[in-house]
Motif scaffolding. Structure first.
Motif, PDB file in Angstrom:
ATOM      1  N   TRP A  75     -25.220 -21.979  22.351  1.00 19.98           N
ATOM      2  CA  TRP A  75     -25.543 -20.547  22.501  1.00 19.98           C
ATOM      3  C   TRP A  75     -24.409 -19.817  23.211  1.00 19.98           C
ATOM      4  CZ3 TRP A  75     -26.019 -18.263  27.381  1.00 19.98           C
ATOM      5  CH2 TRP A  75     -25.973 -19.166  28.465  1.00 19.98           C
ATOM      6  N   VAL A  76     -23.634 -20.539  24.007  1.00 24.05           N
ATOM      7  CA  VAL A  76     -22.574 -19.893  24.788  1.00 24.05           C
ATOM      8  C   VAL A  76     -21.529 -19.248  23.879  1.00 24.05           C
ATOM      9  CG1 VAL A  76     -20.818 -20.241  26.550  1.00 24.05           C
ATOM     10  CG2 VAL A  76     -22.923 -21.576  26.624  1.00 24.05           C
ATOM     11  N   THR A  77     -21.243 -19.903  22.769  1.00 25.77           N
ATOM     12  CA  THR A  77     -20.199 -19.371  21.898  1.00 25.77           C
ATOM     13  C   THR A  77     -20.678 -18.108  21.157  1.00 25.77           C
ATOM     14  OG1 THR A  77     -18.378 -20.047  20.434  1.00 25.77           O
ATOM     15  CG2 THR A  77     -20.604 -20.644  19.730  1.00 25.77           C
ATOM     16  N   PHE A  78     -21.991 -17.890  21.112  1.00 29.49           N
ATOM     17  CA  PHE A  78     -22.514 -16.628  20.575  1.00 29.49           C
ATOM     18  C   PHE A  78     -22.427 -15.532  21.642  1.00 29.49           C
ATOM     19  CE2 PHE A  78     -24.305 -19.794  17.803  1.00 29.49           C
ATOM     20  CZ  PHE A  78     -24.367 -19.190  16.552  1.00 29.49           C
ATOM     21  N   GLN A  79     -22.786 -15.924  22.860  1.00 28.95           N
ATOM     22  CA  GLN A  79     -22.892 -14.994  23.969  1.00 28.95           C
ATOM     23  C   GLN A  79     -21.518 -14.525  24.479  1.00 28.95           C
ATOM     24  OE1 GLN A  79     -26.059 -14.598  25.500  1.00 28.95           O
ATOM     25  NE2 GLN A  79     -25.473 -13.467  27.324  1.00 28.95           N
ATOM     26  N   ASP A  80     -20.571 -15.460  24.453  1.00 31.13           N
ATOM     27  CA  ASP A  80     -19.273 -15.291  25.104  1.00 31.13           C
ATOM     28  C   ASP A  80     -18.503 -14.031  24.743  1.00 31.13           C
ATOM     29  OD1 ASP A  80     -18.484 -17.016  26.986  1.00 31.13           O
ATOM     30  OD2 ASP A  80     -17.375 -18.359  25.650  1.00 31.13           O
ATOM     31  N   THR A  81     -17.770 -13.529  25.722  1.00 31.43           N
ATOM     32  CA  THR A  81     -16.873 -12.401  25.438  1.00 31.43           C
ATOM     33  C   THR A  81     -15.429 -12.745  25.774  1.00 31.43           C
ATOM     34  OG1 THR A  81     -17.344 -11.555  27.642  1.00 31.43           O
ATOM     35  CG2 THR A  81     -18.614 -10.617  25.830  1.00 31.43           C
ATOM     36  N   ARG A  82     -15.168 -13.985  26.081  1.00 32.25           N
ATOM     37  CA  ARG A  82     -13.810 -14.370  26.462  1.00 32.25           C
ATOM     38  C   ARG A  82     -12.855 -14.203  25.282  1.00 32.25           C
ATOM     39  NH1 ARG A  82     -14.505 -20.350  28.307  1.00 32.25           N
ATOM     40  NH2 ARG A  82     -12.252 -20.231  28.539  1.00 32.25           N
ATOM     41  N   ASP A  83     -11.564 -14.060  25.590  1.00 33.83           N
ATOM     42  CA  ASP A  83     -10.640 -13.868  24.470  1.00 33.83           C
ATOM     43  C   ASP A  83      -9.411 -14.768  24.573  1.00 33.83           C
ATOM     44  OD1 ASP A  83      -9.317 -12.775  26.530  1.00 33.83           O
ATOM     45  OD2 ASP A  83      -8.841 -10.870  25.551  1.00 33.83           O
TER      46      ASP A  83
END
Ligand SMILES: [Zn+2]
Length: 788
Positions: free
Chosen positions: A521-529
């Protein structure tokens, strides 16, 4: 937050907590076995009871009329030598009608020395020696081989005094083999005793005079049959012992025909399953299944055969094809399922077993559902990598969306229930599914398989109250999945699937199955770039090629799946971000973690065994197999790069060739090396020895000098001191010279030995900068120094 991706594999999660190893079957024909070990005996005439044998094993006790005084008796098992200098031997009570265990008490010593450098190194790490010579006072033997005859030939057993301690020695040893609550025993020993088999199987628990106990096992059901274990001392660790060293018997070597880890096991070649996932009154999802399975074997096995099944699943009933009741044994919370066949089965025989089972498989977290065992939710071989066909029908509440492996051939909804049926066109090694309060988001692009992203938007809305959240979750994940599918089919060849599902899980990892991935789920939530999400998603997609399309031959070769997928993720990142910074930043980040653990865990080819509980570093497997594995592929890429045109064509052709040759098969590191050699035109053993089979990483101390030469040209010389690696270590290092006015000169220099003085070709202008090890061509530390 760190994300981890891995392909479903038994090697990290060992099937049981006892002395069981990651297991893999090896095709070995019956003839070969017969010539090697004598024909297997016919099964015992009476059907042996599991409980009877288990109880006899659990209550092994010394017998007052089977005691012998012993002096200077030597037992040799492969490289292990047990010298019983003086003391007493006590035979223990019979199991299934035969004597299978003995206790020694007195003065003895255990000698053990691996023969290969890697395994010597393992022993040194655990025991500070490359050759054990350990005095012991107590020894317990458990065997299905000729140990009894050997002992009887050397000493005379008769009535004698049995000290109370003897029972205690047996009890202490059995703690490493048996788990009373789940009625589970080390499966190879259990199988031999249930089946009345004679083989070379031999186990010894050695209580040393100093240091913890050692466990030695010669297990002919494993290709790496010779093993030494020691006790795990860490608290909270879920195993009691771990492997120190393991290798094939001295008279066996792996040849090209042998892959995997395991010999002689029952397999399941096809599954037809009806899976019911009903909503429960409290919002959870239940699980029950009827599995119709075809049991086969590649050598004669049985009548008792064993499979793995997630420990929380209980069997309600079992029957054979004709409807007659089948005998299966399933201890409470045991990870094993024992099945009694009507007799031994041989290659070509098929037995069809129908199993009804149910249990606590799915947990709810908020609006997410977690499938607690992604691949052991159906019975499978101990090794867990055997290929099978799957025909899976799922019945769920119609508010849930479900994805599985293979082609969805049917889907019907009636009332509040949806049934979907999924059939794999060919044989695959792991099947899974995923479901949730998902919304499906379809991405259809020309030239790539259609992709459905399944994400729990509602669950994220609740999380958004507390956490920063990506706005375009499904679009971003969908774009990476589609984009990486497109990129990989361009560079590796057509994917082995026609349709693709990217599904969300409430975990911190990813896992790949044919045509489907589980994504944290983290990879959906994430905003890192920083690119980590792109690498993570593409890594899981890349497993369609590496791990699924081309499987690895044995655990030594698992980097061909994980290192390759990690490199693929990085390569994808480079192409989508359209600049090289993220690619090289990520490589440097991985290098930092590799250098932190340099030389510690072991080489890439040690596979999962680089992780040891005593090492304290839970990430060693990731660091070595994933990150260093990806670095190795990157180094090949740079090595094969055309420095004039900066074209990757040779490297891409090589990867495509490797994939095409081995698709649908298992490949080894040697197989890959041969393909690399075909495309480089050079012998590459040195490269794989240095980077895959060894741990050294060079430090280069580099100085350069420029002087004017004839015709306005410039002579550049490099002096490179190489440290931290063996004498013969060599690499071809890219060097880029900045000649001003956007002109660059690129060369490759060979660095070998402690000091290299290298004269570069004459340069048309005075270099404004010299970049040694450009493109991070070598996994190395580079330090600039003065000339002297
Ligand atoms: Zn992976």
């Amino acid at each position: 937050m760190s994300l981890r991706g891995w392909l479903g594999t038994p090697v990290l999660v060992l099937p049981i907590q006892l002395l069981v190893q990651p297991l893999a079957p090896v095709p070995l024909d019956a003839q070969q076995l017969a010539s090697a070990e004598g024909a297997p005996p016919p099964p015992t005439a009476h059907a042996t009871s599991y409980d009877g044998v288990f109880d006899e094993l659990l209550h092994l006790r010394p017998m007052a009329d089977r005691v012998a005084e012993v002096s200077n008796l030597v037992l040799q098992r492969d490289v292990a030598r047990f010298s019983l200098q003086s003391g007493h031997l006590y035979l223990l009570s019979p199991v299934n009608g035969r004597t299978v265990a003995a206790v020694f008490r007195g003065k003895g010593s255990f000698a053990f020395a691996p023969t290969t450098a890697v395994e010597k190194d393992r022993l040194r790490r655990f025991e500070n020696t490359e050759a054990l010579e350990s005095p012991f006072t107590e020894l317990m033997l458990v065997f299905a081989d000729g140990t009894l005859e050997e002992l009887e030939g050397a000493v005379k057993f008769g009535p004698g005094v049995v000290p109370g301690e003897v029972q205690g020695i047996a009890g202490q040893s059995l703690k490493f083999l048996a788990e009373e609550d789940s009625r589970t025993f080390e499966p190879d020993l259990m199988g031999a005793f249930l089946n009345g088999e004679r083989s070379e199987l031999f186990y010894a628990h050695i209580k040393r005079a100093g240091g913890g106990p050692l466990m030695f096992m010669l297990n002919p059901n494993e290709f790496e049959a010779v093993r030494l274990h020691s006790k795990v001392t860490r608290r909270g660790y879920d195993r009691r012992s771990e492997v120190v060293t393991q290798f094939p018997r001295q008279d066996r070597r792996r040849d090209g025909r042998v892959s995997g880890e395991r010999l002689r096991q029952a397999d399941i070649q096809s599954y037809v399953m009806e899976v019911s996932l009903p909503p429960t009154g409290i919002g959870e999802i239940g699980f029950s299944a009827t599995a119709t399975m075809q049991i086969v074997a590649d050598t004669a096995v049985g009548p008792w055969v064993v499979f793995e099944l997630f420990e929380k699943l209980r069997v309600d009933s079992a029957s054979w094809e004709g409807g007659e009741k089948a005998t299966v044994v399933r201890g409470k919370d045991s990870p094993l399922l024992w099945v009694l066949l009507d007799g031994q089965i041989r290659p070509g025989d098929v037995r069809t077993l129908r199993l009804h089972y149910r249990g606590d498989l799915i947990d709810r977290f908020g609006d997410f559902f977690l499938i607690k065992s992604s691949a052991a939710w159906y019975p499978r071989s101990l090794e867990g990598r055997s290929l099978a066909k799957f025909d899976l029908t799922f019945t769920t509440g119609s508010n849930y969306l479900l994805a599985s492996v293979g082609d969805r051939v049917d889907s019907t909804t009636s009332g509040r229930t949806t049934r979907t049926r999924w059939v794999t066109p060919g044989r695959i090694r792991n099947a899974s599914f995923n479901l949730g309060l998902f919304e499906g988001y379809d991405v259809q692009e020309k030239g790539v398989p259609p992709v459905t992203v399944m994400v729990s938007e509602e669950a994220h809305k609740k999380l958004a109250r507390r956490y920063v959240q990506q706005r375009n979750m499904r679009e971003r994940v969908g774009a990476d999945v589609t984009g990486s599918l497109r990129f990989f089919q361009q560079v590796y060849g057509p994917p082995p699937v026609r349709r693709f599902y990217a599904t969300e899980i409430p975990g911190w990892h990813g896992e790949a199955f044919p045509g489907m991935v589980h994504l944290s789920w983290v990879t959906f939530q994430d905003t890192r770039d920083d690119g980590e999400d792109e690498v993570f998603r593409a890594h899981e997609v890349a497993h369609q090629w590496w791990g699924i399309g081309v499987d690895f031959a044995s655990y030594h070769d698992q980097w061909l799946s994980e290192g390759f997928s990690n490199f693929s993720g990085l390569w994808y990142l480079q192409t989508v971000s359209k600049d090289n910074d993220k690619y090289f930043d990520m490589l440097r980040q991985w290098r930092s973690s590799i250098l932190l653990r340099e030389g510690e865990p072991g080489p890439i080819s040690l596979g999962y065994r680089v992780f040891a509980s005593r090492d304290d570093d839970l990430d060693d497997y990731q660091t070595v197999v994933y990150k260093k594995g990806a670095w190795v592929v990157h180094m090949l890429r740079v090595l094969m790069l055309d420095l004039k045109t900066m074209s990757d064509d040779r490297f891409t052709a090589m990867m495509k060739d490797f994939y095409g040759r081995y698709e649908g098969r298992r490949a080894s590191t040697e197989d890959f090396q041969r393909v690399v050699e075909r495309h480089t035109g050079a012998e590459m053993g040195w490269f794989f020895d240095q980077w895959v089979h060894s741990t050294a990483i060079p430090t280069y101390r580099v100085a350069h000098r420029t002087e004017a030469a004839e015709n306005g040209q410039f002579r550049v010389r490099l002096k490179v001191r190489q440290e931290g690696v063996p004498e013969g270590f060599q690499m071809f290092v890219p060097v880029t010279l900045d000649l001003g006015k956007d002109r660059k000169a690129r060369v490759r220099v060979k660095v070998k030995g402690p000091v290299s003085e290298i004269e570069l070709p004459l340069m048309p202008a005075e270099p404004k900068g010299v970049k040694f090890n450009d493109l991070e061509g070598v996994l190395a530390e580079v330090k600039t120094t003065g000339w002297d």
